[in-house]
Scaffold this motif. Structure first.
Motif, PDB file in Angstrom:
ATOM      1  N   VAL A 134      -0.581  13.786  -6.239  1.00  0.00           N
ATOM      2  CA  VAL A 134      -0.945  12.836  -5.428  1.00  0.00           C
ATOM      3  C   VAL A 134       0.157  11.877  -5.143  1.00  0.00           C
ATOM      4  N   ILE A 135       0.936  11.477  -6.201  1.00  0.00           N
ATOM      5  CA  ILE A 135       2.206  10.787  -6.135  1.00  0.00           C
ATOM      6  C   ILE A 135       3.021  11.195  -5.076  1.00  0.00           C
ATOM      7  N   ILE A 136       3.467  12.360  -5.529  1.00  0.00           N
ATOM      8  CA  ILE A 136       4.413  13.333  -4.581  1.00  0.00           C
ATOM      9  C   ILE A 136       3.912  13.454  -3.102  1.00  0.00           C
ATOM     10  N   HIS A 137       2.581  13.789  -2.937  1.00  0.00           N
ATOM     11  CA  HIS A 137       2.076  13.503  -1.512  1.00  0.00           C
ATOM     12  C   HIS A 137       2.155  12.264  -0.962  1.00  0.00           C
ATOM     13  N   GLU A 138       1.805  11.168  -1.565  1.00  0.00           N
ATOM     14  CA  GLU A 138       2.108  10.051  -0.942  1.00  0.00           C
ATOM     15  C   GLU A 138       3.948   9.563  -0.711  1.00  0.00           C
ATOM     16  N   LEU A 139       4.631  10.228  -1.742  1.00  0.00           N
ATOM     17  CA  LEU A 139       6.099   9.901  -1.588  1.00  0.00           C
ATOM     18  C   LEU A 139       6.422  10.669  -0.326  1.00  0.00           C
ATOM     19  N   CYS A 140       6.125  11.925  -0.138  1.00  0.00           N
ATOM     20  CA  CYS A 140       6.450  12.635   0.806  1.00  0.00           C
ATOM     21  C   CYS A 140       6.055  11.997   2.358  1.00  0.00           C
ATOM     22  N   HIS A 141       4.834  11.131   2.269  1.00  0.00           N
ATOM     23  CA  HIS A 141       4.727  10.392   3.529  1.00  0.00           C
ATOM     24  C   HIS A 141       5.647   9.228   4.085  1.00  0.00           C
ATOM     25  N   THR A 142       6.455   8.936   2.797  1.00  0.00           N
ATOM     26  CA  THR A 142       7.475   8.001   3.353  1.00  0.00           C
ATOM     27  C   THR A 142       8.675   8.851   4.396  1.00  0.00           C
ATOM     28  N   GLU A 143       8.653   9.991   4.394  1.00  0.00           N
ATOM     29  CA  GLU A 143       9.486  10.933   5.125  1.00  0.00           C
ATOM     30  C   GLU A 143       8.776  11.313   6.449  1.00  0.00           C
ATOM     31  N   HIS A 144       7.342  11.985   6.208  1.00  0.00           N
ATOM     32  CA  HIS A 144       6.576  12.263   7.403  1.00  0.00           C
ATOM     33  C   HIS A 144       5.388  11.563   7.223  1.00  0.00           C
TER      34      HIS A 144
END
Length: 172
Positions: A134-144
């Motif tokens: 979940v954390i990595i999913h949300e971190l990836c939203h900082t790029e996309h």
């Protein structure tokens, strides 16, 4: 005809959701006719029945937490989730504008347009690898800020097994 809550917005597609209480929610574009939406709901009746049954089954199986248990999980989450997010941000090179722990019941995490990440304290009931997903999913939203192919490719670059973790999370 099944009753539903209709939410219109500036979206381009129609989305169906079964809420925790079994209610059907339909999200639709502003200009789409009610007649077309009714037909769509009727066409998806089989899917709606299946998802309603799954939601009811999950709700029945879910253990209700005592207020003390909720408070303890919330306190643990306030300490662990931001710290883990910053650790994973350093490992991935994806930096959020901030991290906040919430009591959200309908989503595990979110990332705002300004790259602020919110995580539900309810994640603390899940395995560590699911929390990391979940954390990595949300971190990836900082790029996309979408769920495009580029977004999922970025998630997969950090978590090659993300599909299994995502399935596990959806079971809750």
């Amino acid at each position: 005809m099944r009753e539903y809550l209709l939410i219109r917005s500036k979206r381009k597609t129609v989305a169906l959701a079964i809420k925790e209480d079994g209610a059907l929610e339909v999200r639709a574009p502003m200009r789409l006719s009610k007649k077309w939406i009714d037909g769509f709901v009727k066409q998806k009746e089989g899917w709606i029945q299946q998802k309603t049954a799954e939601t009811a089954k999950r709700a029945a199986a879910r253990r209700q937490l005592t207020p003390q248990e909720e408070e303890n999980l919330c306190l643990r989450a306030q300490e662990y989730l931001p710290q883990r997010t910053w650790e994973l941000a350093e490992q991935t090179g994806l930096t959020p504008a901030g991290v906040k722990v919430t009591g959200a019941k309908t989503r595990w995490g979110s990332c705002s347009g300004k790259n602020k990440i919110c995580l539900s304290w309810r994640l603390m009931e899940r395995p560590r690898e699911v929390i990391d997903y979940v954390i990595i999913h949300e971190l990836c939203h900082t790029e996309h800020h979408d769920h495009s192919k580029g977004f999922w490719a970025l998630v997969e670059s950090f978590l090659p097994n993300y599909r299994a973790l995502r399935r596990e999370l959806k079971g809750w």
